[in-house]
Structure formats: structure tokens, C-alpha cells
Enzyme design. Structure first.
Site, PDB file in Angstrom:
ATOM      1  N   HIS A  34      10.254 -23.615   9.277  1.00 16.01           N
ATOM      2  CA  HIS A  34       9.221 -24.292  10.075  1.00 16.01           C
ATOM      3  C   HIS A  34       7.803 -24.088   9.555  1.00 16.01           C
ATOM      4  CE1 HIS A  34      11.717 -24.905  14.018  1.00 16.01           C
ATOM      5  NE2 HIS A  34      12.332 -25.342  12.931  1.00 16.01           N
ATOM      6  N   ASP A  78       0.877  -1.179   0.000  1.00 18.75           N
ATOM      7  CA  ASP A  78       0.000   0.000   0.000  1.00 18.75           C
ATOM      8  C   ASP A  78       0.915   1.230   0.000  1.00 18.75           C
ATOM      9  OD1 ASP A  78       0.936   0.343   2.595  1.00 18.75           O
ATOM     10  OD2 ASP A  78      -1.048   0.425   3.528  1.00 18.75           O
ATOM     11  N   HIS A  79       0.340   2.391   0.257  1.00 20.03           N
ATOM     12  CA  HIS A  79       1.136   3.629   0.255  1.00 20.03           C
ATOM     13  C   HIS A  79       2.206   3.629   1.345  1.00 20.03           C
ATOM     14  CE1 HIS A  79      -2.363   4.015   2.803  1.00 20.03           C
ATOM     15  NE2 HIS A  79      -1.734   4.942   3.520  1.00 20.03           N
ATOM     16  N   ARG A 122       8.436 -33.066  10.661  1.00 16.23           N
ATOM     17  CA  ARG A 122       7.384 -32.812  11.652  1.00 16.23           C
ATOM     18  C   ARG A 122       6.609 -31.519  11.371  1.00 16.23           C
ATOM     19  NH1 ARG A 122      12.091 -31.090  13.767  1.00 16.23           N
ATOM     20  NH2 ARG A 122      12.162 -29.222  15.077  1.00 16.23           N
ATOM     21  N   HIS A 123       7.251 -30.607  10.661  1.00 18.25           N
ATOM     22  CA  HIS A 123       6.592 -29.331  10.374  1.00 18.25           C
ATOM     23  C   HIS A 123       5.502 -29.480   9.313  1.00 18.25           C
ATOM     24  CE1 HIS A 123       9.565 -27.568  12.934  1.00 18.25           C
ATOM     25  NE2 HIS A 123      10.519 -28.109  12.194  1.00 18.25           N
ATOM     26  N   CYS A 148       3.105  -3.138   3.959  1.00 17.77           N
ATOM     27  CA  CYS A 148       2.288  -1.955   4.295  1.00 17.77           C
ATOM     28  C   CYS A 148       3.081  -1.164   5.333  1.00 17.77           C
ATOM     29  CB  CYS A 148       0.880  -2.345   4.761  1.00 17.77           C
ATOM     30  SG  CYS A 148       0.778  -3.251   6.315  1.00 17.77           S
ATOM     31  N   GLY A 149       2.451  -0.236   6.025  1.00 18.60           N
ATOM     32  CA  GLY A 149       3.202   0.598   6.969  1.00 18.60           C
ATOM     33  C   GLY A 149       3.869  -0.228   8.053  1.00 18.60           C
ATOM     34  N   THR A 150       3.079  -1.092   8.676  1.00 18.18           N
ATOM     35  CA  THR A 150       3.616  -1.954   9.734  1.00 18.18           C
ATOM     36  C   THR A 150       3.818  -3.397   9.271  1.00 18.18           C
ATOM     37  OG1 THR A 150       1.370  -2.496  10.411  1.00 18.18           O
ATOM     38  CG2 THR A 150       2.440  -0.660  11.568  1.00 18.18           C
ATOM     39  N   GLY A 151       3.180  -3.769   8.182  1.00 12.68           N
ATOM     40  CA  GLY A 151       3.173  -5.169   7.744  1.00 12.68           C
ATOM     41  C   GLY A 151       2.037  -5.957   8.387  1.00 12.68           C
ATOM     42  N   ILE A 152       1.365  -5.323   9.352  1.00 14.99           N
ATOM     43  CA  ILE A 152       0.333  -6.053  10.108  1.00 14.99           C
ATOM     44  C   ILE A 152      -0.942  -6.220   9.268  1.00 14.99           C
ATOM     45  CG2 ILE A 152      -1.160  -6.019  12.148  1.00 14.99           C
ATOM     46  CD1 ILE A 152       1.105  -4.455  13.603  1.00 14.99           C
ATOM     47  N   GLY A 153      -1.463  -5.109   8.775  1.00 13.29           N
ATOM     48  CA  GLY A 153      -2.725  -5.183   8.028  1.00 13.29           C
ATOM     49  C   GLY A 153      -2.615  -6.064   6.799  1.00 13.29           C
TER      50      GLY A 153
HETATM   51  C1  RB5 Z   1      -1.879   2.977   6.425  1.00 14.67           C
HETATM   52  O1  RB5 Z   1      -1.865   4.241   7.029  1.00 14.67           O
HETATM   53  C2  RB5 Z   1      -1.503   1.907   7.434  1.00 14.67           C
HETATM   54  O2  RB5 Z   1      -2.554   1.717   8.331  1.00 14.67           O
HETATM   55  C3  RB5 Z   1      -1.135   0.613   6.729  1.00 14.67           C
HETATM   56  O3  RB5 Z   1      -0.067   0.858   5.877  1.00 14.67           O
HETATM   57  C4  RB5 Z   1      -0.715  -0.531   7.618  1.00 14.67           C
HETATM   58  O4  RB5 Z   1       0.281  -0.159   8.506  1.00 14.67           O
HETATM   59  C5  RB5 Z   1      -1.806  -1.282   8.236  1.00 14.67           C
HETATM   60  O5  RB5 Z   1      -1.596  -2.274   8.959  1.00 14.67           O
END
Ligand code: RB5
Length: 149
Positions: free
Chosen positions: A98, A8-9, A132-133, A65-70
């Protein structure tokens, strides 16, 4: 190996850095966007790139993405995707050995260019340990099947 690359951005700048690394390493890739730092929604990009892995157009993915989480949460909703968010080289290695992760998620606002490049290199070079994995990966697929409509 062909990589599905997307962001994303918030991950755009790091995606461009990783694109150059893949070119240097002579690793084929498809860039699924985004193409600028203009605000977009990461699930749209996770879906397009994850589908390309599942239909065999690409083999593995690097999603940012910004954090990689979303983007990793979104990717993991696609059956067959095992996305691992890695902030360090050890996690990248283990996600392959693994978990047989087929998507590496990175945080463009978290991880600097040089560390991200080292994470990507490790993740690309490391193979699945199997044994095993394998059984555990199969259990993940069973969970997916359980909730399939
Ligand atoms: C966008 O502002 C931000 O929320 C997205 O890049 C990401 O970090 C979401 O997990």
C-alpha cells in the site's frame, strides 16, 4: 535489487544478522555502518543511506536503531524516502503493497533475530499494489513539495 543497510549502535547487532541473511539470499547491499556498539547518532547514518537511495546508488534500504523510531523519523525527512517501521510481518507486507515503502526500519532492541529475518524476507519479496495507492503516494510527494524551500 541493491539494499542500503545501516544502523546506529542500538541496531548494530541486528544489522550484522540481516547482513548475513542478505548474503544467504544473494541480495546485493552496501553497508553504511555503524561498525560497532560504540555510541553514534542515528541521523548521520539515516542520511548517508537515504541519500544513496535517492541518488540511485541503491534501490531500497533497511535502517536499524534501538527502537527503529529515531532512524525512521530521520529517514523520512529526506524527500522521496518512505520509511516504514515494522514490528511484524503484516505491517511489512502492507508497507510494500500500500505504501511502496522504500525503507524498512527495524528496532534492534525490540525485534528478535528470527522475527526480524522473516520481516525482511516478506518486505523484500512483496511488490507495490499500485492503482488507488499510487494516487496517495503522489499526495505524499505533494506535501514534500509544499514545504520545499
Ligand atoms: C540510542 O540509545 C537510541 O536512542 C536509538 O538507537 C534509537 O532507539 C532512537 O530512536
Amino acid at each position: 535489487m541493491k539494499i542500503a543497510l545501516t544502523s546506529d549502535h542500538g541496531g548494530y547487532k541486528l544489522k550484522e544478522t540481516i547482513k548475513n541473511l542478505l548474503k544467504e539470499l544473494k541480495i546485493e547491499f552496501i553497508d553504511f555502518g555503524t561498525d560497532s556498539e560504540k555510541s553514534v547518532d542515528y541521523p548521520d547514518f539515516a542520511l548517508k543511506a537515504a541519500e544513496s537511495i535517492m541518488n540511485g546508488e541503491t534501490d531500497r534500504g533497511i535502517f536499524i536503531c534501538g527502537t527503529g523510531i529515531g532512524i525512521s523519523i530521520a529517514a523520512n525527512k529526506v524527500p522521496g524516502i518512505r520509511a516504514a517501521l515494522c514490528y511484524n510481518i503484516f505491517a511489512a507486507e502492507m508497507s510494500r503493497r500500500h505504501n511502496n515503502a522504500n525503507v524498512l526500519a527495524l528496532g534492534g532492541r525490540v525485534t528478535g533475530d528470527e522475527l526480524a529475518k522473516a520481516i525482511v524476507k516478506t518486505w523484500i519479496e512483496t511488490t507495490f499494489d499500485g492503482e488507488r495507492h499510487e494516487k496517495r503516494i503522489n499526495k505524499i510527494s505533494e506535501i514534500e513539495k509544499k514545504f520545499k524551500k
